[in-house]
Write a protein that holds these residues in place. Structure first.
Motif, mmCIF file in Angstrom:
data_model
loop_
_atom_site.group_PDB
_atom_site.id
_atom_site.type_symbol
_atom_site.label_atom_id
_atom_site.label_comp_id
_atom_site.label_asym_id
_atom_site.label_seq_id
_atom_site.Cartn_x
_atom_site.Cartn_y
_atom_site.Cartn_z
ATOM 1 N N PHE C 76 2.854 -23.725 -6.013
ATOM 2 C CA PHE C 76 1.593 -23.187 -5.490
ATOM 3 C C PHE C 76 1.865 -22.034 -4.522
ATOM 4 C CE2 PHE C 76 -1.424 -23.227 -1.923
ATOM 5 C CZ PHE C 76 -2.603 -22.961 -2.586
ATOM 6 N N SER C 77 2.812 -22.246 -3.598
ATOM 7 C CA SER C 77 3.084 -21.235 -2.581
ATOM 8 C C SER C 77 3.662 -19.973 -3.192
ATOM 9 C CB SER C 77 4.047 -21.787 -1.525
ATOM 10 O OG SER C 77 3.550 -22.994 -1.024
ATOM 11 N N ALA C 78 4.592 -20.148 -4.125
ATOM 12 C CA ALA C 78 5.222 -18.978 -4.745
ATOM 13 C C ALA C 78 4.183 -18.151 -5.482
ATOM 14 C CB ALA C 78 6.330 -19.425 -5.690
ATOM 15 N N LEU C 79 3.346 -18.851 -6.274
ATOM 16 C CA LEU C 79 2.278 -18.166 -7.011
ATOM 17 C C LEU C 79 1.381 -17.398 -6.046
ATOM 18 C CD1 LEU C 79 0.730 -20.634 -9.634
ATOM 19 C CD2 LEU C 79 1.312 -18.228 -9.958
ATOM 20 N N ALA C 80 0.942 -18.103 -5.009
ATOM 21 C CA ALA C 80 -0.016 -17.523 -4.087
ATOM 22 C C ALA C 80 0.588 -16.319 -3.359
ATOM 23 C CB ALA C 80 -0.467 -18.571 -3.073
ATOM 24 N N VAL C 81 1.801 -16.494 -2.824
ATOM 25 C CA VAL C 81 2.399 -15.416 -2.037
ATOM 26 C C VAL C 81 2.647 -14.187 -2.908
ATOM 27 C CG1 VAL C 81 4.416 -14.720 -0.711
ATOM 28 C CG2 VAL C 81 3.397 -16.958 -0.328
ATOM 29 N N ALA C 82 3.163 -14.411 -4.108
ATOM 30 C CA ALA C 82 3.452 -13.278 -4.999
ATOM 31 C C ALA C 82 2.166 -12.513 -5.303
ATOM 32 C CB ALA C 82 4.111 -13.767 -6.281
ATOM 33 N N ALA C 83 1.115 -13.258 -5.675
ATOM 34 C CA ALA C 83 -0.133 -12.577 -6.033
ATOM 35 C C ALA C 83 -0.740 -11.887 -4.817
ATOM 36 C CB ALA C 83 -1.122 -13.583 -6.614
ATOM 37 N N ILE C 84 -0.671 -12.538 -3.661
ATOM 38 C CA ILE C 84 -1.232 -11.925 -2.451
ATOM 39 C C ILE C 84 -0.514 -10.612 -2.149
ATOM 40 C CG2 ILE C 84 -1.390 -12.168 0.062
ATOM 41 C CD1 ILE C 84 -1.931 -15.166 -0.447
ATOM 42 N N LEU C 85 0.821 -10.626 -2.282
ATOM 43 C CA LEU C 85 1.590 -9.408 -2.005
ATOM 44 C C LEU C 85 1.142 -8.272 -2.910
ATOM 45 C CD1 LEU C 85 5.251 -10.594 -1.364
ATOM 46 C CD2 LEU C 85 3.750 -9.383 0.213
ATOM 47 N N VAL C 86 1.022 -8.569 -4.207
ATOM 48 C CA VAL C 86 0.672 -7.508 -5.159
ATOM 49 C C VAL C 86 -0.737 -6.990 -4.887
ATOM 50 C CG1 VAL C 86 0.250 -6.976 -7.577
ATOM 51 C CG2 VAL C 86 2.235 -8.358 -6.921
ATOM 52 N N ILE C 87 -1.704 -7.920 -4.825
ATOM 53 C CA ILE C 87 -3.088 -7.480 -4.668
ATOM 54 C C ILE C 87 -3.282 -6.786 -3.329
ATOM 55 C CG2 ILE C 87 -5.503 -8.221 -4.625
ATOM 56 C CD1 ILE C 87 -4.671 -10.613 -6.349
ATOM 57 N N ALA C 88 -2.718 -7.366 -2.272
ATOM 58 C CA ALA C 88 -2.912 -6.786 -0.938
ATOM 59 C C ALA C 88 -2.280 -5.398 -0.848
ATOM 60 C CB ALA C 88 -2.330 -7.700 0.132
ATOM 61 N N THR C 89 -1.152 -5.198 -1.524
ATOM 62 C CA THR C 89 -0.533 -3.865 -1.510
ATOM 63 C C THR C 89 -1.473 -2.849 -2.159
ATOM 64 O OG1 THR C 89 1.617 -4.916 -1.698
ATOM 65 C CG2 THR C 89 1.524 -2.564 -2.129
ATOM 66 N N LEU C 90 -2.046 -3.233 -3.307
ATOM 67 C CA LEU C 90 -2.968 -2.320 -3.977
ATOM 68 C C LEU C 90 -4.172 -2.013 -3.092
ATOM 69 C CD1 LEU C 90 -2.868 -3.806 -7.605
ATOM 70 C CD2 LEU C 90 -1.782 -1.716 -6.746
ATOM 71 N N VAL C 91 -4.719 -3.065 -2.475
ATOM 72 C CA VAL C 91 -5.881 -2.863 -1.606
ATOM 73 C C VAL C 91 -5.512 -1.959 -0.430
ATOM 74 C CG1 VAL C 91 -7.526 -4.005 -0.082
ATOM 75 C CG2 VAL C 91 -6.918 -5.065 -2.256
ATOM 76 N N ALA C 92 -4.351 -2.199 0.166
ATOM 77 C CA ALA C 92 -3.932 -1.396 1.322
ATOM 78 C C ALA C 92 -3.746 0.064 0.913
ATOM 79 C CB ALA C 92 -2.645 -1.951 1.923
ATOM 80 N N LEU C 93 -3.151 0.285 -0.255
ATOM 81 C CA LEU C 93 -2.960 1.663 -0.725
ATOM 82 C C LEU C 93 -4.306 2.350 -0.919
ATOM 83 C CD1 LEU C 93 -0.032 1.206 -3.269
ATOM 84 C CD2 LEU C 93 0.026 2.440 -1.094
ATOM 85 N N LEU C 94 -5.268 1.597 -1.437
ATOM 86 C CA LEU C 94 -6.599 2.175 -1.642
ATOM 87 C C LEU C 94 -7.234 2.529 -0.295
ATOM 88 C CD1 LEU C 94 -9.096 2.826 -3.388
ATOM 89 C CD2 LEU C 94 -9.760 0.426 -3.186
ATOM 90 N N LEU C 95 -7.174 1.598 0.653
ATOM 91 C CA LEU C 95 -7.839 1.826 1.937
ATOM 92 C C LEU C 95 -7.096 2.832 2.794
ATOM 93 C CD1 LEU C 95 -8.987 -1.775 2.849
ATOM 94 C CD2 LEU C 95 -10.336 0.114 1.967
ATOM 95 N N ASP C 96 -5.876 3.178 2.410
ATOM 96 C CA ASP C 96 -5.115 4.190 3.136
ATOM 97 C C ASP C 96 -5.616 5.594 2.794
ATOM 98 O OD1 ASP C 96 -3.161 4.952 4.942
ATOM 99 O OD2 ASP C 96 -1.701 5.324 3.358
ATOM 100 N N GLN C 97 -6.367 5.695 1.689
ATOM 101 C CA GLN C 97 -6.893 6.998 1.276
ATOM 102 C C GLN C 97 -8.149 7.321 2.080
ATOM 103 O OE1 GLN C 97 -5.116 8.604 -1.178
ATOM 104 N NE2 GLN C 97 -3.775 6.822 -1.051
ATOM 105 N N GLU C 98 -8.446 8.610 2.191
ATOM 106 C CA GLU C 98 -9.694 9.026 2.815
ATOM 107 C C GLU C 98 -10.708 9.294 1.719
ATOM 108 O OE1 GLU C 98 -11.119 9.045 5.629
ATOM 109 O OE2 GLU C 98 -9.309 8.237 6.570
ATOM 110 N N PHE C 99 -11.817 8.582 1.714
ATOM 111 C CA PHE C 99 -12.876 8.881 0.749
ATOM 112 C C PHE C 99 -14.178 8.317 1.290
ATOM 113 C CE2 PHE C 99 -10.914 4.875 -0.395
ATOM 114 C CZ PHE C 99 -11.987 4.046 -0.685
#
Lengths: 306, 360, 292
Positions: C76-99
């Motif tokens: 459970f933890s491995a699944l959750a942490v891996a997915a959180i890392l991937v999704i959160a990175t994408l979200v952070a990259l998006l919110l790092d943009q100015e729009f």
């Protein structure tokens, strides 16, 4: 970095960002919208296949029932009534508003105590060099590593021995354990960033340590205080595990406990269940969205150190 | 009224570092004392101990005859001006100045009077309603001064108060601070690393290095009769010229020798044959005359500097920087000779660094 | 020992409240549970409390059921942490943009974070409902599945589905932490790379990803800690079922303590979980600090 771009790629970029934003919005808001939509449907509508994403005849009946029974203006339907008939009010409906009041009392008290305990401690850690400062920091860090479930067993036994089971006081005390260390961390990192000279100037001006805190740092720390207060409030409002162990009757049950009770009650309709959920969601979500700035800065301050 | 005495005071930090070691210092009532030294020499720590902002590890600190070691800062009759000014960002200028008086429960009419007085003297009366963020650096500096002034403290401390100002403002503020000292009946202790500031302001200067006192004396003492090599080289701009050489007695006269250079020394120096360092301030040379000691060398560089010119002169394998009037015509590469003002020479033991001047 | 200084007296006064709280509700319970874990405490037999030494620990550690729950917790933890890392990175990259609309988006992002975990559980239980739930409804309407599917009731799907609910609630915090790390990358680093002629994807792999390392470490550490101890969703969605498919350590502690009323073994298990969490954090910090 600003690099002028040609028009076409710039449009493309905006389109890509727009698409990504929509995806994110759908991911974040989709489940919540479904919760909200379900809470506004009638008992008949909610069991339609395929589901109605947008209610055809939105109704506030569930919320009305919660408020009416909670304020003693209406009674839950008598036992044995067919739940599928319209206007059925489950008996737990009457518990929701009192539970909300309990949650509110607990959360506000925990918030106030957090500030009263956390602010002086954070000031000492952030601004005074004393023997044992490192030890204090480690102790606080360690409490954040210990799983809350490991505290449940001993706390339960102590609370039981003191005869405090099923009381709001037991919850308030237990919540201090999970909120105060974090509050101290956030506030201490805030105080640490403030110039030392301010502290020194105030002391030369005639302030004792306590007065430096009340006259100089507290007015300046308002953003951090807001953030810490919000965290304590939200954590207490949302907490489930400890409340599950410590509360037994409506006298002390908080909103999450009553809502959880409804989820396993098969006589309650899905729409009513979702309405209860919405009730529990509205206060924390409103606070989070309104104070977004404070929360983000507070979270990062707490996390970078913790 | 306060005479401040340090009796073998030592300050050690929790990490074991010693900031001040065995400090003995007696500051007279209403004196203007400047603590001068490079950063890390312990001067600020000394000031903070007077203020009560740092605990004393060993020894005693006395105000008049009262031991102050355990009196916290807020119970000492001390005011302080900080390098960063440390104005309260959330208070108006008026409240910044009044804060210390409020904490001491000075009645409102008197408080207003004192704040207004100070503001008028510092010419910031029109700024009283502003916030510190709306002030210029110079204005903030005045507010910080005002905040200390209104307290009318018996001890007035300043920690590099001028070093964040630009050069011209700094000069005019020096005059203002002198003026302040003349008006107030307070003992001033002033910390700086700027020797020019120390020389203009001080009644007495304490030169510190590595937590110990190098020399205590009037600006004249310190500049004219430095006790050791460190003091000699820390004061003066451009820095003093130091020539290494040997001390010898030639025909009954004590002489400095370096290669072909022999400088007969005045009677104020003593010592037997040893390695020494001769100190010569850039401005302490004159035209070569037959009766004075002379120094000869080759002009290496000539740099005009407005009213004067600076010469780099190669002498016996060393380079001397000298300040001479503009009308002395020189050309690079040509030999040149100077007369030395005997009374202005400095002589130090090379191993101990101590001055070889006879005690006056 | 030098004398207590004035500052230290002041600090002691200011810290009194915190120390009292830490002692009463953290340090004391921890020591008390260590004590309890050495006895056979069972509330069904409140008067008999024999000292059993390390027996509780031995019993727990030699129980195959316990190790089964450890495995499920790890998965459970491995699944959750891996997915959180991937999704959160994408979200952070998006919110790092100015729009336009970025601020509204980041405010909305806080909603899952703020929602009580009970409602999160209720909401996903309703979404996963095999009769009227949104998941079946959506997939049927889109034609991905032909008939209603059993979700949580299928023991192969239970853990990932619970993890999904957990991920949804945890992504915002992770994204905020990563976004802060992104914002701390000096802009001239990108400028220099751009001048050097590195294309965007190159800059991403050469600058952005390496710079995110501290953020990744922080998120992994924090989310792994939260995942390993997570209880609420297991209670609300499946109660450890079906057939033990979601029987994780936190759930097991709860059952052992509050359903079997065997406080001794419950406390021993809590202790093992706490120590394992500590070791895991330590290993993560050491390991990731070296490899990243």
């Amino acid at each position: 970095m600003i690099v002028p771009r040609p028009i076409a790629p710039r449009m493309l970029r905006l389109a890509a960002l727009g698409l990504a934003s929509l995806l994110l919005l759908a991911y974040v808001l989709g489940p919540v919208m479904w919760l909200l939509s379900s809470s506004l449907q009638t008992e008949r509508e909610i069991v339609s296949i395929p589901p109605h994403w947008i209610p055809e005849s939105p109704t506030l009946a569930n919320f009305k029932a919660i408020f009416a029974t909670g304020l003693g203006l209406a009674r839950p339907s008598p036992a044995g009534t067919d739940p599928s008939s319209g206007g059925f009010i489950p008996s737990v409906a009457a518990n929701l508003l009192p539970a909300m009041a309990n949650s509110f009392i607990v959360a506000v008290t925990v918030t106030i105590l957090n500030l009263l305990i956390g602010v002086p401690a954070a000031y000492a850690i952030g601004k005074i060099r004393f023997r044992g400062r490192g030890l204090t920091l480690y102790a606080i860090l360690a409490t954040r590593v210990i799983p809350d479930i490991a505290l449940v067993v001993p706390l339960f036994l102590v609370v039981r021995k003191l005869g405090m089971l099923d009381s709001l006081a037991s919850l308030i005390i237990a919540y201090l354990a999970i909120t105060v260390p974090f509050s101290v961390f956030v506030l201490a990192s805030f105080f640490e960033q403030m110039p030392d000279d301010l502290d020194r100037a105030a002391r030369v001006d005639g302030c004792s340590r306590l007065r430096v805190l009340t006259h100089v740092y507290l007015p300046l720390a308002r953003p951090a205080l807001v953030a810490v207060g919000l965290f304590a409030f939200l954590a207490s409002w949302n907490e489930f595990l400890l409340a599950l162990m410590f509360t037994q009757t409506a006298a002390s049950q908080t909103l999450p406990i009553v809502v959880a009770g409804i989820t396993s009650d098969f006589t309650v309709s899905f729409s009513f269940l979702n309405a209860a959920g919405v009730l529990a969601v509205v206060p924390p979500v409103l606070l989070a969205v309104i104070f977004e700035r404070y929360i983000v800065s507070g979270l990062t301050a707490g996390a970078v150190k913790g | 009224m306060a005479r401040i005495r340090f009796q073998s005071v030592t300050k050690r930090y929790a990490n074991g570092a010693t900031a001040v070691a065995g400090l003995d210092l007696d500051i007279a009532d209403q004196e203007f004392l400047v603590l001068l030294g490079p950063s890390g020499c312990g001067k600020s720590t000394t000031l903070n101990m007077i203020a009560g902002l740092e605990e004393i590890s060993e020894g005693a600190l006395l105000f008049d005859d009262r031991t102050m070691n355990n009196v916290p800062a807020h119970r000492r009759d001390v005011a302080m001006v900080f390098q960063s000014y440390a104005l309260y960002p959330h208070k108006s200028v008026f409240e910044n100045i009044a804060f210390g008086l409020r904490m001491r429960r000075v009645p409102e009419p008197e408080l207003r009077r004192r704040v207004m007085d100070a503001a008028a003297k510092l010419e910031i009366a029109h700024l009283l309603e502003r916030r510190p963020s709306q002030l210029s650096g110079g204005q903030r500096q005045r507010v910080a001064l005002g905040r200390a002034m209104v307290r009318e403290p018996s001890v007035f401390l300043m920690d590099e108060p001028l070093s964040n100002l630009d050069a011209s403002l700094r000069i005019s503020m020096r005059a203002q601070i002198r003026h302040l000292h003349a008006q107030m009946h307070s003992t001033f202790v002033y910390v700086t690393h700027d020797q020019a500031e120390a020389l203009t302001l001080a009644d007495r200067i304490v030169v510190m290095r590595d937590g110990t006192i190098q020399q205590i004396g009037s600006p004249d003492d310190i500049y004219e009769r430095p006790a050791n090599l460190f003091v000699a080289s820390f004061l003066g701009s451009p820095a003093i010229n130091l020539l290494e050489g040997a001390l010898e007695t030639i025909g009954g006269t004590l002489c400095f020798r370096r290669g072909a250079l022999t400088v007969p020394l005045p009677a104020c120096f003593r010592g037997d044959a040893r390695e020494v360092v001769l100190g010569l301030r850039p401005e302490d040379v004159g035209p070569a005359t037959s009766e004075a000691a002379q120094i000869h060398g080759v002009v290496d560089t000539a740099m005009p500097a407005g009213s004067d010119q600076f010469l780099g002169v190669a002498v016996e394998g060393a380079m001397l920087f000298l300040r001479v009037p503009k009308d002395v015509r020189v050309r690079e590469g040509e030999p040149i000779g100077f007369g030395l003002t005997e009374s202005r020479l400095h002589l130090f033991d090379r191993t101990t660094g101590r001055s070889l001047r006879r005690a006056a | 020992m030098r004398a207590v200084t004035h500052d230290e007296r002041a600090a002691a006064g200011l810290l009194a409240g915190l120390v009292a709280v830490l002692m009463a509700v953290t340090a004391f319970p921890i020591l008390y549970s260590l004590w309890i874990s050495l006895f056979a405490v069972n509330l069904r037999r409140p008067n008999r409390m024999p000292f059993v030494g390390l027996d509780n620990y031995i019993a727990v550690l030699s129980s195959p059921a316990f190790w089964g729950s450890v495995g499920r917790t790890a998965l459970f933890s491995a699944l959750a942490v891996a997915a959180i890392l991937v999704i959160a990175t994408l979200v952070a990259l998006l919110l790092d943009q100015e729009f336009p609309g970025r601020r509204i988006l980041s405010a909305c992002l806080l909603i899952p974070w703020a929602i009580p975990s009970v409602v999160n559980g209720l909401m996903w239980k309703w979404i996963y409902d095999s009769n009227y739930g949104a998941l079946n409804g959506l997939l049927l309407q889109l034609g991905f599945i032909g008939s209603a599917t059993i979700w949580l009731g299928d023991s192969n799907r239970t853990l990932p589905l619970i993890a999904n609910a957990f991920i949804w609630k945890e992504v915002p915090l992770a994204a905020i932490l990563l976004l802060v790390t992104l914002k701390s990358i000096p802009a001239d680093l990108y400028g220099a790379a751009a001048v050097d002629g590195a294309p965007a994807w190159r800059r991403f792999f050469a600058i952005t990803l390496p710079a995110l390392r501290p953020g990744f470490l922080l998120v992994t550490l924090y989310e792994a800690m939260m995942a390993v101890r997570h209880f609420d969703l297991f209670f609300l969605l499946t109660e450890g079922g079906p057939g033990g498919a979601s029987d994780v350590v936190a759930w097991r502690i709860y059952v052992e303590t509050f359903r079997n009323l065997s406080f001794g073994t419950g406390a021993a298990m809590s202790y093992i979980l706490a120590i394992a969490t500590l070791l895991m954090s330590y290993a993560l910090i050491r390991g990731m600090a070296r490899t990243l």
